[in-house]
Design a protein around this motif. Sequence first.
Motif, PDB file in Angstrom:
ATOM      1  N   UNK A  69       0.847  -1.197   0.000  1.00 18.71           N
ATOM      2  CA  UNK A  69       0.000   0.000   0.000  1.00 18.71           C
ATOM      3  C   UNK A  69       0.878   1.241   0.000  1.00 18.71           C
ATOM      4  N   UNK A  70       0.305   2.405   0.186  1.00 14.70           N
ATOM      5  CA  UNK A  70       1.065   3.645   0.084  1.00 14.70           C
ATOM      6  C   UNK A  70       2.151   3.742   1.150  1.00 14.70           C
ATOM      7  N   UNK A  71       1.973   3.049   2.272  1.00 14.19           N
ATOM      8  CA  UNK A  71       2.975   3.041   3.333  1.00 14.19           C
ATOM      9  C   UNK A  71       4.019   1.945   3.144  1.00 14.19           C
ATOM     10  N   UNK A  72       3.872   1.167   2.092  1.00  7.04           N
ATOM     11  CA  UNK A  72       4.801   0.074   1.838  1.00  7.04           C
ATOM     12  C   UNK A  72       4.433  -1.221   2.518  1.00  7.04           C
ATOM     13  N   UNK A  73       3.307  -1.247   3.246  1.00  6.77           N
ATOM     14  CA  UNK A  73       2.924  -2.455   3.985  1.00  6.77           C
ATOM     15  C   UNK A  73       2.342  -3.505   3.052  1.00  6.77           C
ATOM     16  N   UNK A  74       2.693  -4.756   3.301  1.00  6.65           N
ATOM     17  CA  UNK A  74       2.152  -5.881   2.538  1.00  6.65           C
ATOM     18  C   UNK A  74       0.962  -6.479   3.287  1.00  6.65           C
ATOM     19  N   UNK A  75       0.181  -7.328   2.634  1.00  7.24           N
ATOM     20  CA  UNK A  75      -0.908  -8.010   3.348  1.00  7.24           C
ATOM     21  C   UNK A  75      -0.436  -8.763   4.584  1.00  7.24           C
ATOM     22  N   UNK A  76       0.787  -9.312   4.550  1.00  4.01           N
ATOM     23  CA  UNK A  76       1.302 -10.013   5.718  1.00  4.01           C
ATOM     24  C   UNK A  76       1.476  -9.053   6.893  1.00  4.01           C
ATOM     25  N   UNK A  77       1.878  -7.828   6.625  1.00  7.50           N
ATOM     26  CA  UNK A  77       1.980  -6.819   7.686  1.00  7.50           C
ATOM     27  C   UNK A  77       0.612  -6.605   8.337  1.00  7.50           C
ATOM     28  N   UNK A  78      -0.431  -6.522   7.507  1.00  7.70           N
ATOM     29  CA  UNK A  78      -1.770  -6.288   8.046  1.00  7.70           C
ATOM     30  C   UNK A  78      -2.265  -7.482   8.864  1.00  7.70           C
ATOM     31  N   UNK A  79      -2.022  -8.685   8.355  1.00  4.50           N
ATOM     32  CA  UNK A  79      -2.453  -9.875   9.091  1.00  4.50           C
ATOM     33  C   UNK A  79      -1.684 -10.014  10.395  1.00  4.50           C
ATOM     34  N   UNK A  80      -0.385  -9.697  10.364  1.00  3.45           N
ATOM     35  CA  UNK A  80       0.431  -9.791  11.571  1.00  3.45           C
ATOM     36  C   UNK A  80      -0.002  -8.754  12.597  1.00  3.45           C
ATOM     37  N   UNK A 106       8.446  -4.186   9.650  1.00  3.86           N
ATOM     38  CA  UNK A 106       8.366  -5.573   9.193  1.00  3.86           C
ATOM     39  C   UNK A 106       7.128  -6.212   9.798  1.00  3.86           C
ATOM     40  N   UNK A 107       6.674  -7.327   9.231  1.00  6.30           N
ATOM     41  CA  UNK A 107       5.546  -8.032   9.853  1.00  6.30           C
ATOM     42  C   UNK A 107       5.818  -8.378  11.313  1.00  6.30           C
ATOM     43  N   UNK A 108       7.067  -8.731  11.632  1.00  5.09           N
ATOM     44  CA  UNK A 108       7.403  -9.073  13.014  1.00  5.09           C
ATOM     45  C   UNK A 108       7.273  -7.856  13.929  1.00  5.09           C
ATOM     46  N   UNK A 109       7.716  -6.699  13.463  1.00  5.25           N
ATOM     47  CA  UNK A 109       7.529  -5.469  14.241  1.00  5.25           C
ATOM     48  C   UNK A 109       6.037  -5.201  14.463  1.00  5.25           C
ATOM     49  N   UNK A 110       5.252  -5.382  13.414  1.00  6.69           N
ATOM     50  CA  UNK A 110       3.812  -5.097  13.508  1.00  6.69           C
ATOM     51  C   UNK A 110       3.139  -6.011  14.529  1.00  6.69           C
TER      52      UNK A 110
END
Length: 268
Positions: A69-80, A106-110
Motif C-alpha cells: 500500500x502507500x505506506x509500503x505495507x504488505x498483506x502479511x503486515x496487516x495480518x500480523x 516488518x511483519x514481526x515489528x507489527x
Amino acid sequence: MDCSFHQNQVFHAVESNNSELLLELIQAGHSVNSEGNDLIRPLHEACFRGHGECVRVLLDHGAEVNVRNIDGATPLCDAASSGHVDIVRLLLERGAYVNPPLLLTSPLHEATLRDKWETVEVLAAAGANLNSSDCHFGTPLHVAACQGSIKCSESLLRAGACVNAIKSLNTPLHEAARRQDVSLILLLLACGADVTARNNNGLRPDELVLSSTHPAKRVLIQWQNHPRDLKHYCRLVLRRQIGAKRLLFIPELPVPKSLQEYLDFRFC
C-alpha cells in the motif's frame, strides 16, 4: 460501467466477509488487485479484518500476495498487526515475504507492536529477521520492551533475538528500565542483558530509574554488584553454541525435558 463501481463492489464483499459474493464478482471479471484509497488492495483489507475465506478466494484467483500500500505495507503486515495467525500461515504458504525488502518496518515489528505473541512465534519460525531495525523503535525486542510485553519478549528471546541490540545505544534493558517494569527487567537480565551498557547519553539502565527506592532500581543495582552463578553463564554459553538458527528446535533435542526447559528459559 464505471470501474470505480466494480472496485467498490469487490471491497464491499471483502469488508462484509461475503466470500460467495466475492467469488461471483471475480468470475464476472472484477479485478482482485483493484486499488482503493492509499493503494490498499482487497487482499490488504481481508487480511486486516481477519476474513480468512475471502483471503483464500483472492489468493486462489491471482491476488498479489506481496503487493504494497502507500505506506509500503504488505498483506502479511496487516495480518500480523491484527494477529490473525491462520491468515499469516496461509500467506506464508502462498509465498508472502516474511522479511519484505525495502520496508520501514516488518511483519514481526507489527505483530510485536500489537502484542500478538502467537503471531510473533509463527513469524520467527518462518525465518523472520529477529534483529532487523525499524525507523522508530529499533528491533522487535526494543518494541516489546517499550510496550512492556512479557509474552512477546519471551517469544523473541527464545527464538534467538539479540538481548543487547542497540537503537541510539539504547538496549531493550534501557527501555524496560525506563518503564520501571521489574518483571521485564528480570527476564532480560536472565537472558544475558548487559546491566552496565550505556546509551547515547552515557546512562546505564539503572540511571533511568529516578527513584532510589523503586524495586526496579534495586534489582538493577543488585545485578551490577553481585556476579551471577555458574548456571546463569552456562545457559548463555550453551545457547550461543547451539546458534540462533537452531534455538527454536530446543524442544526437539534428545535430552531430558528439564534440560530443554532450562535452555529455553522456561525457568530461570
